[in-house]
Every structure is written in C-alpha cells, then in structure tokens.
Design an enzyme around this catalytic site. Structure first.
Site, short mmCIF file in Angstrom:
data_model
loop_
_atom_site.label_atom_id
_atom_site.label_comp_id
_atom_site.label_asym_id
_atom_site.label_seq_id
_atom_site.Cartn_x
_atom_site.Cartn_y
_atom_site.Cartn_z
N GLY A 1 0.77 -1.23 0.00
CA GLY A 1 0.00 0.00 0.00
C GLY A 1 0.80 1.28 0.00
O GLY A 1 0.24 2.35 0.24
N SER A 2 2.10 1.21 -0.32
CA SER A 2 2.86 2.47 -0.26
C SER A 2 2.37 3.45 -1.33
O SER A 2 2.25 4.65 -1.07
CB SER A 2 4.37 2.23 -0.38
N ASN A 3 2.05 2.94 -2.52
CA ASN A 3 1.52 3.84 -3.56
C ASN A 3 0.13 4.34 -3.20
O ASN A 3 -0.18 5.52 -3.38
CB ASN A 3 1.51 3.14 -4.92
N MET B 1 -2.67 -6.87 -7.98
CA MET B 1 -1.95 -7.98 -8.59
C MET B 1 -2.85 -9.04 -9.22
O MET B 1 -2.49 -10.21 -9.28
CB MET B 1 -1.02 -8.62 -7.54
N ARG B 2 -4.00 -8.62 -9.70
CA ARG B 2 -4.89 -9.54 -10.41
C ARG B 2 -5.22 -8.97 -11.79
O ARG B 2 -5.17 -7.75 -11.98
CB ARG B 2 -6.20 -9.74 -9.62
N ASN C 1 -2.54 2.14 -14.48
CA ASN C 1 -1.70 1.25 -13.68
C ASN C 1 -0.29 1.81 -13.58
O ASN C 1 0.17 2.52 -14.47
CB ASN C 1 -1.65 -0.14 -14.34
N HIS D 1 3.64 0.35 -13.09
CA HIS D 1 4.39 -0.90 -13.18
C HIS D 1 5.87 -0.62 -12.91
O HIS D 1 6.43 0.33 -13.47
CB HIS D 1 4.19 -1.52 -14.57
#
Ligand code: GAR
Length: 200
Positions: A13-15, A97-98, A114, A116
């Site tokens: 959860g840092s982002n 991550m899905r 997103n 990445h």
C-alpha cells in the site's frame, strides 16, 4: 470539476497511501481535480487494508476476495456496484496484482490506470524489479500506463528511468524504484485527470 477515483490494491500500500495523502478529502481540499473516494483490496489481510483504515478512518475501504480466477466475476460485479454507488470516473491500480477481464477493461477504456515497476515493455508481469536486477540490466524504471485487456501493454502515459549502480542490491534497488513511483504516479495522474503537463 473533480473526478472521483477509486484505488485498487493488493499489497503493502505504499503507492495507495501516497496517493491518498495527496488526493483525499481534506488534504486535497478541492484544490486538485482528483478526488479519491474509496479503496478496494482483493486480499483480506493485505497491509494496505489496515494501513488505510488506520490513517484515514473515514475513507471507505472494501475487501472483495479475489485470488482465483473463479472469483473474478463476483469481484467485478461487486466492484461495479461500488463504482456506480460512488460515481467513479477513474480506476487507479496501485499494486493490484490480479488481471481484470477483457469485458471489464473494455467497459472502462482509458479510465483504468496502472503503475508498473519496470520500463515497459521490458519485464512485464510479476517480480519485475527482481527480474530486472537478476538479468543484470543497467537501467530499469517505472511506467504509468492505461490498462488494456493485454497485461502491461496499454498506452504509456509516462516513464522514468532508474539506474542500477554496481553497489545496488535488490533492497536498495526496490527502494529507488518505489521512491520514483511515489514521485511520478501523482504527476502522471494529474497529467491525464487534471491539467498538469508531465515532464520527466
Ligand atoms: C509497486 O512496485 C507497483 O508498481 C507494483 O507492485 C508494487 C506495489 O507496492 N505493481 C505491479 O507489479 C503491477 N504489475 P505498494 O503496495 O507498496 O504500492
């Protein structure tokens, strides 16, 4: 005019926390066009769930379990309900991550974004920082992109390079990549949702 955004996250959860710190409620104070209104995690015990609830008790956090492909339909149906209820304009993936279904992604074309941890199209998929380090590349980086049905392949919004120094180990490299993520994701989001031009 403010745009309502929902964050999807699966991990640390840092982002998510970084974006919430900039674009949620009173901190945002109506000064940004980005308004984070809810968080969804597919992992019940992911650190992001507890961290967001602790830091921002009034920000709605929903847990919709989705580990196996067989759970995807239900996950997307429940997510769709939340999106309707909160009038969501943009879906922000922050360590989610899905893989979302083609139908879902097509329905929200150019509305799902997103981040990445590599210079796409290199090192798509999981464990990108570790794989870049293991490969021995001298430069890696971070990419913010639109989500399309093909994984990690949508139009690139922005990228920033991270140099891998000889004395970097995997921990120092991960720290460098995350710190660039925290810097560029808010700027990239403002550049498409708001009115800021991204310059690397
Ligand atoms: C981040 O490095 C993000 O780029 C990556 O997961 C990490 C989540 O960290 N996302 C992907 O690999 C997506 N394919 P966080 O939970 O601390 O934000």
């Amino acid at each position: 005019m403010q745009k309502n955004c929902i964050i999807l996250a699966s991990g640390n959860g840092s982002n998510a926390l970084n974006l919430i710190g900039k674009f949620y409620g009173r901190k945002n104070n109506g000064s940004s066009s980005i308004n984070i209104v809810a968080v969804v995690s597919n992992v019940p015990n992911a650190p992001v769930v507890e961290k967001v609830r602790k830091n921002e008790p009034e920000l709605p956090v929903f847990v919709i379990p989705f580990t196996h492909l067989s759970e995807r339909d239900r996950f997307e149906r429940e997510l769709d309900d939340i999106i309707g209820k909160y009038n969501i304009d943009f879906i922000i993936l922050a360590g989610f991550m899905r893989i979302l279904s083609k139908e879902f992604v097509s329905k929200f074309s150019r509305k799902i974004i997103n981040i990445h941890p590599s210079l796409l199209p290199a090192f798509k998929g999981r464990d990108s920082i570790k794989r870049a380090y293991g490969y021995g590349v001298k430069y890696t980086g971070v990419t913010v992109h639109y989500v399309t049905p093909e994984v990690d392949s949508g139009e690139i919004i922005c990228q920033e390079v991270v140099k891998i120094e000889d004395n970097d180990d995997i921990d120092s490299l991960e720290a460098k990549v995350h710190s660039i993520e925290h810097k560029i994701y808010p700027i990239a989001l403002k550049s498409i949702i708001g009115d800021v031009v991204y310059k690397s």
